[in-house]
Design an enzyme around this catalytic site. Structure first.
Site, PDB file in Angstrom:
ATOM      1  N   GLY A 266     109.449  90.406  31.712  1.00 36.85           N
ATOM      2  CA  GLY A 266     108.795  89.398  30.887  1.00 36.85           C
ATOM      3  C   GLY A 266     109.727  88.284  30.460  1.00 36.85           C
ATOM      4  N   ASP A 285     118.206  96.342  36.598  1.00 31.87           N
ATOM      5  CA  ASP A 285     117.692  97.493  35.867  1.00 31.87           C
ATOM      6  C   ASP A 285     118.086  98.743  36.641  1.00 31.87           C
ATOM      7  OD1 ASP A 285     115.496  97.518  33.430  1.00 31.87           O
ATOM      8  OD2 ASP A 285     115.543  99.401  34.547  1.00 31.87           O
ATOM      9  N   ASP A 312     123.507  99.544  36.748  1.00 27.30           N
ATOM     10  CA  ASP A 312     123.593 100.118  35.411  1.00 27.30           C
ATOM     11  C   ASP A 312     124.434  99.217  34.509  1.00 27.30           C
ATOM     12  OD1 ASP A 312     123.861 101.645  33.141  1.00 27.30           O
ATOM     13  OD2 ASP A 312     124.435 103.486  34.175  1.00 27.30           O
ATOM     14  N   ASP A 330     118.976  92.431  26.680  1.00 22.73           N
ATOM     15  CA  ASP A 330     117.806  92.920  25.940  1.00 22.73           C
ATOM     16  C   ASP A 330     117.952  94.435  25.908  1.00 22.73           C
ATOM     17  OD1 ASP A 330     115.296  92.646  24.601  1.00 22.73           O
ATOM     18  OD2 ASP A 330     114.306  93.339  26.414  1.00 22.73           O
ATOM     19  N   CYS A 383     114.063  95.157  20.158  1.00 19.96           N
ATOM     20  CA  CYS A 383     112.748  95.226  19.515  1.00 19.96           C
ATOM     21  C   CYS A 383     112.777  96.278  18.406  1.00 19.96           C
ATOM     22  CB  CYS A 383     111.646  95.526  20.530  1.00 19.96           C
ATOM     23  SG  CYS A 383     111.912  97.001  21.524  1.00 19.96           S
TER      24      CYS A 383
END
Length: 446
Positions: A266, A285, A312, A330, A383
């Site tokens: 995203g 990722d 990683d 993130d 988050c």
């Protein structure tokens, strides 16, 4: 509404309890069995309603049940939970219907011999709606908040320590409110005003987000991903808080960007949109299925500057040292900012996990800092609203890396902008109406 919908809700809640499944995955998998949108909506309402109010509901069950709570059959427990949820929290379902349909569920699940037990408890709840059996707030505020707002005691205690009692109560209450659906406009294809007009022709009401420059709030969401405009990449579903990551990064066209923990893409696709699909983005990722999602999303949005790599972030890639203009971390986190959107997080996390996460986050940030060119930008986001995973991480990092400093955030408008001047932003659902989020902007000086 059909009994089948309530049966599916019971099955989903049972699977979440017994297998620690994620609610969104279980719902997506099982709603395929229903044809009526009203049944699908009822399933979501019951599952999320129970998860958001589980401790409050279970406290009622404990006070009315002659059977020890721990010995209650798990299917019966789910039937009681959805019955009490409907009685105590849903206005448009009559109490009689909630009771009768719950009793019918005992028969559907071959628990007919327990139908009297279920009926008795639910009729008692109906007759005594004014009783909540809450602990005394003055004597034990942690227990009171925990049961009233259905948050584990360790989360309540942590929030009180970080934010104080009054703020915590507002935060817990906000975590049980239904979040709005936000979408991100793909400005490569359309602007916000034009998309608002397009959506209105479909009978969908939208308004601009308060802080994110590319966001819209959808007031009456329904099957929005079935729209031709979604399939053709005019917008993506993303919370306003997440949209601020690319906005704060503010990458120039033609730049090289590295996204360390990118799945499902995203933020990477938003960065690409900000760059007008000019430059290069490396999205990394450790999960191939997430990399597949990045590629799928990029294709839908007509973005071709993203290269995906399985790597990683805890490992240092010497080949990438000082090669990128912008780097995004993130970071994997506790997700404590998402409790209103993903209520099962509160039941699947443990305070013991936090120390492991903090070590991981700092290590990933240290590695990422080595990939940034001099005068380049490093963005750290989570988050969560847990201070140990946010500002504490940044302060530890800066003590070890004097070649970096926090950079003032100038392109986000807020009434209280003290932290923006310092180079970071903290978002809370009870203050900003977004998911809980943290973003820091760091600049490499030498």
């Amino acid at each position: 509404m059909s009994y089948n919908a309530r049966k599916i809700a019971v099955e989903i809640l049972n699977s979440i309890d017994e297998s620690k499944s994620f609610s969104n995955i279980e719902i997506k998998k099982r709603v395929k069995r229903v044809k009526d949108i009203r049944d699908e909506n009822l399933i979501r309402e019951l599952v999320y309603g129970v998860l958001e109010n589980k401790l409050y509901i279970d406290n009622i069950i404990k006070n009315y049940s002659n059977t020890n709570y721990k010995k209650i059959n798990n299917i019966i427990l789910q039937i009681l939970r959805i019955g009490i949820y409907q009685i105590c929290f849903v206005d448009n379902i009559p109490d009689r219907a909630a009771c009768n349909e719950s009793v019918n569920l005992t028969k559907i699940f071959n628990k007919k011999r327990l139908s009297g037990y279920v009926n008795g408890i639910l009729r008692n709840v109906v007759r005594n709606k004014d009783k909540d059996f809450l602990p005394d707030k003055n004597n034990n505020i942690i227990d009171y908040f925990s049961i009233k707002y259905s948050h584990p005691k360790w989360i309540v205690e942590k929030f009180i320590n970080d934010f104080g009692e009054d703020f915590t109560e507002r935060l817990l209450k906000s975590n049980n409110e239904k979040p709005s659906l936000n979408i991100r406009v793909n400005k490569i294809k359309i602007n916000r005003n034009n998309l608002i007009e397009v959506l209105s022709k479909h009978g969908i009401s939208a308004e601009k987000t308060k802080y994110a420059q590319d966001g819209l709030i959808i007031n009456n969401p329904r099957n929005i991903t079935e729209l031709t405009e979604f399939k053709e990449g005019y917008f993506s579903i993303q919370d306003e808080s997440s949209m601020l990551v690319a906005q704060i990064m503010n990458p120039e066209e033609g730049s090289t960007v590295l996204d360390i923990c990118s799945g499902p893409g995203g933020k990477a696709t938003h960065i690409a949109e900000k760059m007008k699909n000019k430059g290069k983005i490396i999205s990394r990722d450790i999960f191939n299925h997430k990399l597949d999602l990045i590629n799928k999303n990029a294709t839908r949005l007509d973005i071709d500057i993203i290269d995906t790599e399985n790597f990683d972030g805890l490992k240092l890639d010497n080949k990438m040292k000082e090669k990128v203009d912008y780097c995004l971390v993130d970071a994997p986190c506790s997700g404590l900012g998402l409790l209103r959107r993903k209520p099962d997080i509160r039941w699947n996390k443990d305070i013991k996990d936090l120390n492991i996460l903090v070590e991981m986050q700092l290590e990933i940030l240290k590695n990422a800092s080595q990939y940034v060119k001099v005068q380049g930008i490093l963005i750290y986001s989570t988050c969560t609203i847990n201070k140990k995973e946010n500002l504490n991480i940044i302060n530890k990092f800066l003590l070890m890396n004097n070649n970096y400093s926090l950079e003032e955030i100038k392109n986000v408008e807020m009434k209280s902008n003290e932290t923006l001047k310092k180079g970071y932003i903290e978002l809370f659902p009870n203050i900003h109406g977004t998911d809980g989020f943290f973003i820091a902007k760091l600049k490499r000086n030498i």
